[in-house]
Design a protein around this motif. Sequence first.
Motif, PDB file in Angstrom:
ATOM      1  N   ILE A  18       0.836  -1.203   0.000  1.00 10.66           N
ATOM      2  CA  ILE A  18       0.000   0.000   0.000  1.00 10.66           C
ATOM      3  C   ILE A  18       0.873   1.256   0.000  1.00 10.66           C
ATOM      4  CG2 ILE A  18      -1.639   1.354   1.362  1.00 10.66           C
ATOM      5  CD1 ILE A  18      -2.990  -0.899  -0.026  1.00 10.66           C
ATOM      6  N   GLU A  19       1.946   1.224   0.777  1.00 11.13           N
ATOM      7  CA  GLU A  19       2.848   2.375   0.827  1.00 11.13           C
ATOM      8  C   GLU A  19       3.422   2.668  -0.558  1.00 11.13           C
ATOM      9  OE1 GLU A  19       6.822   3.942   3.261  1.00 11.13           O
ATOM     10  OE2 GLU A  19       5.967   1.973   3.697  1.00 11.13           O
ATOM     11  N   ARG A  20       3.840   1.622  -1.259  1.00  9.42           N
ATOM     12  CA  ARG A  20       4.397   1.797  -2.605  1.00  9.42           C
ATOM     13  C   ARG A  20       3.344   2.377  -3.553  1.00  9.42           C
ATOM     14  NH1 ARG A  20       5.591  -3.265  -3.606  1.00  9.42           N
ATOM     15  NH2 ARG A  20       7.588  -3.169  -2.512  1.00  9.42           N
ATOM     16  N   ARG A  21       2.125   1.860  -3.440  1.00 14.23           N
ATOM     17  CA  ARG A  21       1.035   2.315  -4.304  1.00 14.23           C
ATOM     18  C   ARG A  21       0.720   3.793  -4.062  1.00 14.23           C
ATOM     19  NH1 ARG A  21      -4.623  -0.958  -4.129  1.00 14.23           N
ATOM     20  NH2 ARG A  21      -3.175  -2.664  -3.691  1.00 14.23           N
ATOM     21  N   LEU A  22       0.683   4.190  -2.799  1.00 15.91           N
ATOM     22  CA  LEU A  22       0.327   5.569  -2.468  1.00 15.91           C
ATOM     23  C   LEU A  22       1.442   6.552  -2.824  1.00 15.91           C
ATOM     24  CD1 LEU A  22      -1.508   5.063   0.942  1.00 15.91           C
ATOM     25  CD2 LEU A  22      -2.504   5.401  -1.326  1.00 15.91           C
ATOM     26  N   LYS A  23       2.672   6.158  -2.596  1.00 12.33           N
ATOM     27  CA  LYS A  23       3.784   7.035  -2.964  1.00 12.33           C
ATOM     28  C   LYS A  23       3.816   7.250  -4.469  1.00 12.33           C
ATOM     29  CE  LYS A  23       6.939   6.402   0.936  1.00 12.33           C
ATOM     30  NZ  LYS A  23       8.239   5.852   1.397  1.00 12.33           N
ATOM     31  N   HIS A  24       3.507   6.204  -5.209  1.00 15.94           N
ATOM     32  CA  HIS A  24       3.460   6.322  -6.671  1.00 15.94           C
ATOM     33  C   HIS A  24       2.364   7.304  -7.100  1.00 15.94           C
ATOM     34  CE1 HIS A  24       3.967   5.098 -10.848  1.00 15.94           C
ATOM     35  NE2 HIS A  24       2.654   4.956 -10.940  1.00 15.94           N
ATOM     36  N   ALA A  25       1.307   7.398  -6.287  1.00 12.99           N
ATOM     37  CA  ALA A  25       0.197   8.316  -6.595  1.00 12.99           C
ATOM     38  C   ALA A  25       0.480   9.739  -6.102  1.00 12.99           C
ATOM     39  CB  ALA A  25      -1.091   7.797  -5.970  1.00 12.99           C
ATOM     40  N   GLY A  26       1.627   9.941  -5.451  1.00 15.27           N
ATOM     41  CA  GLY A  26       2.017  11.289  -5.043  1.00 15.27           C
ATOM     42  C   GLY A  26       1.808  11.622  -3.579  1.00 15.27           C
ATOM     43  N   TYR A  27       1.381  10.649  -2.795  1.00 13.85           N
ATOM     44  CA  TYR A  27       1.144  10.902  -1.371  1.00 13.85           C
ATOM     45  C   TYR A  27       2.409  10.676  -0.547  1.00 13.85           C
ATOM     46  CZ  TYR A  27      -3.839  10.919  -2.420  1.00 13.85           C
ATOM     47  OH  TYR A  27      -5.077  11.225  -2.938  1.00 13.85           O
ATOM     48  N   GLU A  28       2.504  11.429   0.547  1.00 11.17           N
ATOM     49  CA  GLU A  28       3.517  11.125   1.544  1.00 11.17           C
ATOM     50  C   GLU A  28       2.920  10.074   2.467  1.00 11.17           C
ATOM     51  OE1 GLU A  28       6.046  14.466   3.089  1.00 11.17           O
ATOM     52  OE2 GLU A  28       4.374  15.654   2.311  1.00 11.17           O
ATOM     53  N   VAL A  29       3.767   9.150   2.907  1.00 12.88           N
ATOM     54  CA  VAL A  29       3.250   8.010   3.654  1.00 12.88           C
ATOM     55  C   VAL A  29       4.089   7.736   4.895  1.00 12.88           C
ATOM     56  CG1 VAL A  29       2.669   5.550   3.554  1.00 12.88           C
ATOM     57  CG2 VAL A  29       2.427   6.962   1.500  1.00 12.88           C
ATOM     58  N   ALA A  30       3.387   7.400   5.992  1.00  7.78           N
ATOM     59  CA  ALA A  30       4.035   6.884   7.195  1.00  7.78           C
ATOM     60  C   ALA A  30       3.313   5.592   7.554  1.00  7.78           C
ATOM     61  CB  ALA A  30       3.941   7.889   8.335  1.00  7.78           C
ATOM     62  N   ALA A  31       4.070   4.542   7.861  1.00  5.63           N
ATOM     63  CA  ALA A  31       3.469   3.245   8.140  1.00  5.63           C
ATOM     64  C   ALA A  31       3.790   2.798   9.563  1.00  5.63           C
ATOM     65  CB  ALA A  31       3.962   2.206   7.140  1.00  5.63           C
ATOM     66  N   TYR A  32       2.791   2.199  10.224  1.00  6.19           N
ATOM     67  CA  TYR A  32       2.927   1.758  11.614  1.00  6.19           C
ATOM     68  C   TYR A  32       2.487   0.298  11.723  1.00  6.19           C
ATOM     69  CZ  TYR A  32       2.722   6.838  12.189  1.00  6.19           C
ATOM     70  OH  TYR A  32       2.921   8.201  12.071  1.00  6.19           O
ATOM     71  N   PRO A  33       3.255  -0.534  12.416  1.00  5.52           N
ATOM     72  CA  PRO A  33       2.896  -1.952  12.543  1.00  5.52           C
ATOM     73  C   PRO A  33       1.826  -2.228  13.597  1.00  5.52           C
ATOM     74  CG  PRO A  33       4.963  -1.532  13.682  1.00  5.52           C
ATOM     75  CD  PRO A  33       4.575  -0.247  13.002  1.00  5.52           C
ATOM     76  N   SER A  34       1.474  -1.204  14.390  1.00  9.31           N
ATOM     77  CA  SER A  34       0.444  -1.405  15.415  1.00  9.31           C
ATOM     78  C   SER A  34      -0.213  -0.078  15.748  1.00  9.31           C
ATOM     79  CB  SER A  34       1.059  -1.999  16.689  1.00  9.31           C
ATOM     80  OG  SER A  34       1.826  -1.016  17.368  1.00  9.31           O
ATOM     81  N   ALA A  35      -1.369  -0.164  16.402  1.00  4.53           N
ATOM     82  CA  ALA A  35      -2.086   1.039  16.831  1.00  4.53           C
ATOM     83  C   ALA A  35      -1.258   1.819  17.851  1.00  4.53           C
ATOM     84  CB  ALA A  35      -3.432   0.651  17.425  1.00  4.53           C
ATOM     85  N   GLN A  36      -0.573   1.097  18.741  1.00  8.75           N
ATOM     86  CA  GLN A  36       0.219   1.753  19.770  1.00  8.75           C
ATOM     87  C   GLN A  36       1.352   2.573  19.171  1.00  8.75           C
ATOM     88  OE1 GLN A  36      -0.670   1.731  23.135  1.00  8.75           O
ATOM     89  NE2 GLN A  36       0.784   3.439  23.079  1.00  8.75           N
ATOM     90  N   HIS A  37       1.940   2.084  18.087  1.00  6.17           N
ATOM     91  CA  HIS A  37       3.018   2.839  17.432  1.00  6.17           C
ATOM     92  C   HIS A  37       2.516   4.199  16.960  1.00  6.17           C
ATOM     93  CE1 HIS A  37       5.330  -0.933  17.350  1.00  6.17           C
ATOM     94  NE2 HIS A  37       6.383  -0.180  17.093  1.00  6.17           N
ATOM     95  N   LEU A  38       1.293   4.256  16.444  1.00  9.49           N
ATOM     96  CA  LEU A  38       0.754   5.544  16.009  1.00  9.49           C
ATOM     97  C   LEU A  38       0.473   6.435  17.219  1.00  9.49           C
ATOM     98  CD1 LEU A  38      -1.473   6.538  13.164  1.00  9.49           C
ATOM     99  CD2 LEU A  38      -2.356   7.079  15.424  1.00  9.49           C
ATOM    100  N   LEU A  39      -0.055   5.853  18.293  1.00  9.41           N
ATOM    101  CA  LEU A  39      -0.330   6.636  19.496  1.00  9.41           C
ATOM    102  C   LEU A  39       0.951   7.200  20.104  1.00  9.41           C
ATOM    103  CD1 LEU A  39      -3.060   4.477  21.284  1.00  9.41           C
ATOM    104  CD2 LEU A  39      -3.371   6.735  20.258  1.00  9.41           C
TER     105      LEU A  39
END
Length: 212
Positions: A18-39
């Motif tokens: 998904i990250e690769r797909r979104l970056k190709h579409a021009g979006y900046e992306v941050a990915a987290y392996p868990s909900a706690q990582h985002l918190l």
Amino acid sequence: MPGFVYIVDDDAAFRTAIERRLKHAGYEVAAYPSAQHLLDSLPSEVELGCILLDVRMPELSGPELQGRLNELGSILPIIFLTGYPDIPTTVRGIKAGAEDFLTKPVSSDKLLQTIQRAIAHHNSTYRLKSRLDVVHSHIAALTPRERQVFELVIRGKTNKAVARAIGGSERTIKAHRHRVMEKMQVRSVAELVSLAERAGVLGSASSSRQSA
């Protein structure tokens, strides 16, 4: 309208794809392996964006993270992704403010359209929140006496009625009213009432008077 997409999913292969797909579409992306990582590293809401959130994750689930973010006052739109769609979860998520529910695997067109809509929603919500924050800061700058005058004026009270209600001369109340208008940066009572309604102050002012 490019923006920032925050992916929260415990499936590493899915995150990467998904990250690769979104970056190709021009979006900046941050990915987290868990909900706690985002918190632990909350996204800034100044940048337009949205959260792509898996429903089923160990420890803290997607809906549980949504609840935590709502408690924190987050206005970032949430798009849920799930491989196991069920109606009760979808209904609860939408009622709690989710932008949409997408079923894995999701097509690029569907994903990008939903993200674009979510980011446009964030843009309008953020602008509204910014305006309301300014209104609340103006209200906070009022003195206790000015706040009393403000609450009575937005309920349609005349200077004479305000003077009777809180004490003081009409001339003094007129001076307070003038300072209220200046601090709130409005030129008419109609504007003042409109701001109070948008900020949710008019209803609370009325209820507090009725309970007094």
